[in-house]
Motif scaffolding. Structure first.
Motif, PDB file in Angstrom:
ATOM      1  N   HIS A   1     130.312  60.724  35.936  1.00  0.00           N
ATOM      2  CA  HIS A   1     129.969  61.960  36.631  1.00  0.00           C
ATOM      3  C   HIS A   1     130.451  63.137  35.799  1.00  0.00           C
ATOM      4  CE1 HIS A   1     128.842  60.106  40.509  1.00  0.00           C
ATOM      5  NE2 HIS A   1     129.800  59.228  40.238  1.00  0.00           N
ATOM      6  N   LEU A   2     129.573  64.128  35.662  1.00  0.00           N
ATOM      7  CA  LEU A   2     129.951  65.396  35.041  1.00  0.00           C
ATOM      8  C   LEU A   2     129.790  66.472  36.120  1.00  0.00           C
ATOM      9  CD1 LEU A   2     130.688  67.273  32.692  1.00  0.00           C
ATOM     10  CD2 LEU A   2     128.269  67.286  32.041  1.00  0.00           C
ATOM     11  N   THR A   3     130.933  67.039  36.533  1.00  0.00           N
ATOM     12  CA  THR A   3     130.924  68.033  37.607  1.00  0.00           C
ATOM     13  C   THR A   3     131.657  69.275  37.144  1.00  0.00           C
ATOM     14  OG1 THR A   3     132.928  67.058  38.555  1.00  0.00           O
ATOM     15  CG2 THR A   3     130.813  66.242  39.392  1.00  0.00           C
TER      16      THR A   3
ATOM     17  N   GLN B   1     134.604  77.144  37.041  1.00  0.00           N
ATOM     18  CA  GLN B   1     133.228  77.315  36.621  1.00  0.00           C
ATOM     19  C   GLN B   1     132.592  75.945  36.418  1.00  0.00           C
ATOM     20  OE1 GLN B   1     134.243  80.208  33.241  1.00  0.00           O
ATOM     21  NE2 GLN B   1     132.127  80.750  33.700  1.00  0.00           N
ATOM     22  N   GLY B   2     131.332  75.983  36.093  1.00  0.00           N
ATOM     23  CA  GLY B   2     130.733  74.767  35.607  1.00  0.00           C
ATOM     24  C   GLY B   2     129.612  74.198  36.447  1.00  0.00           C
ATOM     25  N   PRO B   3     129.221  72.994  36.096  1.00  0.00           N
ATOM     26  CA  PRO B   3     129.842  72.239  35.003  1.00  0.00           C
ATOM     27  C   PRO B   3     129.317  72.656  33.632  1.00  0.00           C
ATOM     28  CG  PRO B   3     128.094  70.917  35.954  1.00  0.00           C
ATOM     29  CD  PRO B   3     128.158  72.192  36.770  1.00  0.00           C
ATOM     30  N   ARG B   4     130.242  72.707  32.687  1.00  0.00           N
ATOM     31  CA  ARG B   4     129.859  72.973  31.303  1.00  0.00           C
ATOM     32  C   ARG B   4     129.565  71.625  30.645  1.00  0.00           C
ATOM     33  NH1 ARG B   4     133.415  76.187  26.682  1.00  0.00           N
ATOM     34  NH2 ARG B   4     131.750  76.220  25.084  1.00  0.00           N
ATOM     35  N   ASP B   5     128.516  71.557  29.836  1.00  0.00           N
ATOM     36  CA  ASP B   5     128.117  70.293  29.213  1.00  0.00           C
ATOM     37  C   ASP B   5     129.212  69.744  28.296  1.00  0.00           C
ATOM     38  OD1 ASP B   5     125.747  70.174  30.495  1.00  0.00           O
ATOM     39  OD2 ASP B   5     124.545  70.939  28.821  1.00  0.00           O
ATOM     40  N   VAL B   6     129.127  68.440  28.058  1.00  0.00           N
ATOM     41  CA  VAL B   6     129.975  67.779  27.063  1.00  0.00           C
ATOM     42  C   VAL B   6     129.069  66.979  26.136  1.00  0.00           C
ATOM     43  CG1 VAL B   6     132.043  67.666  28.511  1.00  0.00           C
ATOM     44  CG2 VAL B   6     130.366  65.792  28.565  1.00  0.00           C
TER      45      VAL B   6
END
Length: 819
Positions: free
Chosen positions: A104-106, A111-116
């Motif tokens: 999960h990318l949250t 702020q966010g979510p900022r990409d990885v």
């Protein structure tokens, strides 16, 4: 520092069924049970890293590097991970295990979510992971916030990565919970961006998080300089220090035991960047066989590792290889760990265990495991060790062949070591080992000390085949037996005697090199004693004429001197040094030349005034006789005889004037015998040497030109025995006729006139018929006898009388001389 724009990773959906299992097996083969096979990532940048997923891989260096398998996240799809369901993912692990989770990318709390972006290690040059620790890790284990785009403004907690519903299953699909998951700072958490803010990481798990390591190598600034909290709880916060301009901070490495959820939130400052990485930590074991030397060339062994019900790894030595290793085998054990047995067994029928001594050594995470923590089998061929979660236990068994060895020493009679011997060592099976001191098969570098190792058990006999130079070889042989109780045997000291010296030489002509018999010699030894050597006689071992030999000589320095030369030859005057030692026991001086004896004597008589001159009464005549040895032999002595018979009639010897010198040095004076009218001298003259004899006489007052002052010198010389006689130039037979041997002087005073007769002698006139009646002259003078005047007649008569008187005087002198 955070300036790299990265490629977006490819998504890898959760695989199931046959395809998933096939991929798992392929990934396992690529890792070779934990051995890295992927291409090393670039140290300077992650931009060029491959997108191919590798499951997980091990790095090098750093705490617990041998047990941390860093998960390759290159299959992450950020769009899917942002969805409410997240992205199901699975990876293949060493040992045939499969790990699955939902990514999960949250958004963060700010702020966010900022990409990885999935990125290889290191993420950049200031990061610990990939630069200082866990280097050479394959794949893309780091999840890195990308470079901000123009117009973006990211600050605070901006991204959260969560791995949820984590499961690990074996090949049969059974779930295993005896593992640990690791999460670590993959960038540098510092005060980047300036201002009153700083970077940060907030790690979380449903299992307590503990420090595996604080990765702070030399040259890196303090880890979590803004604060570290929550270690040992389900949430750990690591903050950078606001205002800290360091760009190379240390990294936190945390682990949670078998979590079902684990992740981290990332905080940035003014569009800075952060990164995290995940690793799975299993136990690994390895066993290695070390076989430095075989008893039998065909001996081979197998080593293996196993638990109670699972074979983990196996390896076998082959050919002449001296080791074999299983490599790392992954072990999923109970939460409290498991017991692993490491075993060796014979892999060939030639192995006889009594011929080997084995020893085990084991380490746990690089530290030696005390022998008290190991359990040994009665036969010593296996050992068991406890392996905890995350442990890397590495055991090595070394087999030492119980081969034997022999040693011995080579000495002289005084115990001094002798180098250069050679030997044969014969085994009970008839095989022969040739041994040369400091050469073939000799294992001892010291001179005179020999050893042979790696000998199988049995009986061995030693015999010398070549003695050291200068020594006699011994015929002694010695035997020893090598077995389990007698592995290292010695033959002791084996003594050699010195070889006696043998001296040879020949006597030859110096010009023709022809052999000369009849010489005699004296040899003086090191102790001062002498031995005579006579050609074909005393102490001469060689029966040939002119060939001489003497033996039985002790070692030392000698002097050879010729005492008698062959007949007709000169002695070899210089002593010849001879050394007998280890390097010189058979000595041949070759030809010693003699020069043929050629005696010579030259005599020359001179005078002042010179011979032939007139001398006055009272004048002194100085005589000199030069005598030179013109030959090559000494004259012992040279003799000179100067006949003074025709000298002392008209002169007298000047007393004390006779002198002699030899080579300019005063010598015994000549003897002058005035009664026998002879001067005699003798003296030794070496070849080339000269003597000068001088003496004086004074001319008598009554000497006149009717007298002659003549002397004649002769000489001779005594030469060495066997030498030809000397032939001088002045010998009695010819000396008076040889200019060099005689001198002659005439007094300058005329002889007196003849005495006047008492009556004149009147010549008798012959009868003449014409004159028988002649009348005598009227003046009564004697008749003329063919002369015109009377005075002329008288003068003729007086001259005749004078000649007659002189002849009579000379006759008297000759008769006196002859008497």
């Amino acid at each position: 520092m955070k300036t790299h724009q990265l490629d977006t990773a490819r998504a890898r959906p959760l695989r199931s069924g046959f395809a998933a299992k096939t991929a798992a097996v392929a990934a396992l083969a690529a890792l070779s049970f934990g051995t890295l096979t992927a291409t090393q990532a670039s140290i300077a940048t992650a931009d060029d890293a491959s997108n191919a997923q590798t499951g997980c891989s091990y790095g090098t260096d750093g705490p617990n590097a041998d047990t941390l398998c860093w998960i390759d996240m290159s299959g992450l799809n950020t769009d899917e991970a942002k969805s409410a369901a997240g992205q199901p993912m699975s990876i293949s692990l060493p040992g045939g295990y499969e790990m699955s989770f939902v990514a999960h990318l949250t958004a963060g709390s700010d702020q966010g979510p900022r990409d990885v972006v999935a990125t290889s290690l290191p993420t950049y040059g200031g990061a610990v992971l990939g630069n200082a620790f866990y280097k050479n890790t394959a794949g893309k284990p780091a999840l890195w916030i990308p470079q901000a785009q123009p117009g973006e403004d990211w600050n605070g907690w901006v991204s959260t990565i969560t791995l949820d519903n984590v499961k690990v299953a074996n090949q049969a699909g059974a779930t295993n919970s005896t593992y640990s998951l690791v999460v670590a700072d993959a960038e540098s958490t510092d005060g980047s961006g300036g201002g009153g803010n700083a970077e940060g990481l907030r790690f979380f798990s449903d299992s307590s998080l503990n420090q595996l390591a604080t990765a702070q190598p030399a040259g890196y600034s303090q880890t979590c300089a803004g604060g570290l909290s929550g270690v040992g709880t389900n949430e750990v916060t690591c903050l950078g220090l606001p205002g800290d301009k360091s760009t190379s901070a240390g990294a936190q490495v945390l682990k949670a035991k078998a979590p079902s959820k684990i992740g981290a939130s990332m905080k940035v400052n003014a569009n800075s960047r952060e990164a995290i990485a995940f690793a799975v930590q299993f136990s690994t074991v390895q066993v290695t066989k070390d076989l430095p030397k075989r008893y039998d060339a065909n001996d081979n062994f197998t080593v293996s590792s196993s638990t109670t019900d699972t074979e983990l790894g196996e390896a076998t030595t082959a050919g002449s290889a001296t080791n074999a290793t299983t490599g790392r085998s992954t072990l999923v054990s109970d939460a409290d760990g498991d017991r692993v047995t490491f075993t060796e067994k014979a892999a060939s029928p030639s192995v006889d265990w009594s011929h080997y001594q084995n020893s085990w050594s084991c380490t746990r995470n690089g530290k030696v495991i005390p022998s008290s923590d190991l359990t040994y089998a009665d036969d010593g061929r296996s050992v068991a060790a406890h392996v905890g979660v995350g442990d890397f236990v590495d055991c090595t068994v070394t087999n030492t062949a119980l081969l034997g060895g022999v040693s011995w020493q080579k000495t002289d009679a005084d115990g001094a070591a002798l180098n250069g011997s050679q030997w044969s060592l014969t085994a009970s099976d008839g095989s022969v080992i040739n041994v040369a001191d400091n050469g073939q098969n000799d294992g001892n570098p010291a001179a005179g000390a020999l050893s042979v190792s790696d000998l199988p058990w049995g009986q061995y006999t030693l015999k010398e085949t070549q003695a050291p130079v200068g020594y006699d070889m011994t015929d002694e042989s010695k035997t020893v037996t090598i077995d389990a109780q007698h592995l290292n045997e010695t033959f002791g000291s084996i003594t050699n005697s010195r070889k006696a010296g043998l001296l040879s030489w020949s006597k030859v002509d110096g010009d023709t090199s022809a052999a000369l018999g009849g010489s005699e010699w004296t040899l003086k030894g090191p102790d001062g004693t002498t031995a005579p050597i006579v050609d074909n006689g005393q102490n001469d071992r060689n029966p040939a004429d002119g060939e001489l030999q003497i033996g039985g000589l002790a070692w030392g320095d000698y002097s050879l001197v010729e005492t008698k030369a062959p007949a007709g030859y000169l002695l070899a005057s210089d002593p010849i040094p001879v050394k007998v030692d280890a390097e010189h026991t058979n000595i041949d001086l070759k030809g010693i030349a003699n020069t043929q004896a050629l005696p010579g004597l030259h005599i020359e008589k001179s005078s002042d005034p010179a011979s032939g001159a007139k001398v006055d009464p009272g004048q002194v005549i100085s005589y000199a006789v030069d005598v030179t040895n013109t030959g090559n032999t000494p004259l012992t002595p040279a003799t000179i005889s100067d006949d003074l018979s025709d000298v002392l009639d008209n002169t007298s010897y000047v007393e004390g004037s006779a002198q002699a010198t030899i080579a300019g040095t005063a010598a015994d004076a000549p003897t002058v015998d005035t009664e026998n009218r002879v001067l005699s001298w003798q003296g030794t003259l070496q070849p080339g040497e000269s003597a000068k004899l001088t003496y004086q006489v004074k001319v008598n007052a009554d000497a006149n030109d009717a007298d002659r002052i003549v002397n004649v010198v002769t000489g001779d010389g005594v030469v060495p025995p066997g030498t030809p006689s000397v032939v001088p130039n002045c010998v009695p037979a010819t000396a008076s006729e040889t200019a060099e041997c005689t001198t002659n002087h005439v007094p300058s005073v005329p002889a007196p006139p003849a005495p006047t007769p008492d009556e004149p002698v009147v010549p008798v006139q012959p009868d003449s018929p014409d004159n028988s009646s002649a009348t005598p002259p009227s003046n009564n003078k004697l008749a003329r006898t063919g002369f015109a005047d009377g005075p002329v007649e008288l003068a003729l008569i007086a001259g005749l009388l004078a000649v007659t008187a002189g002849a009579g005087l000379t006759l008297v002198k000759r008769r006196r001389k002859q008497s």
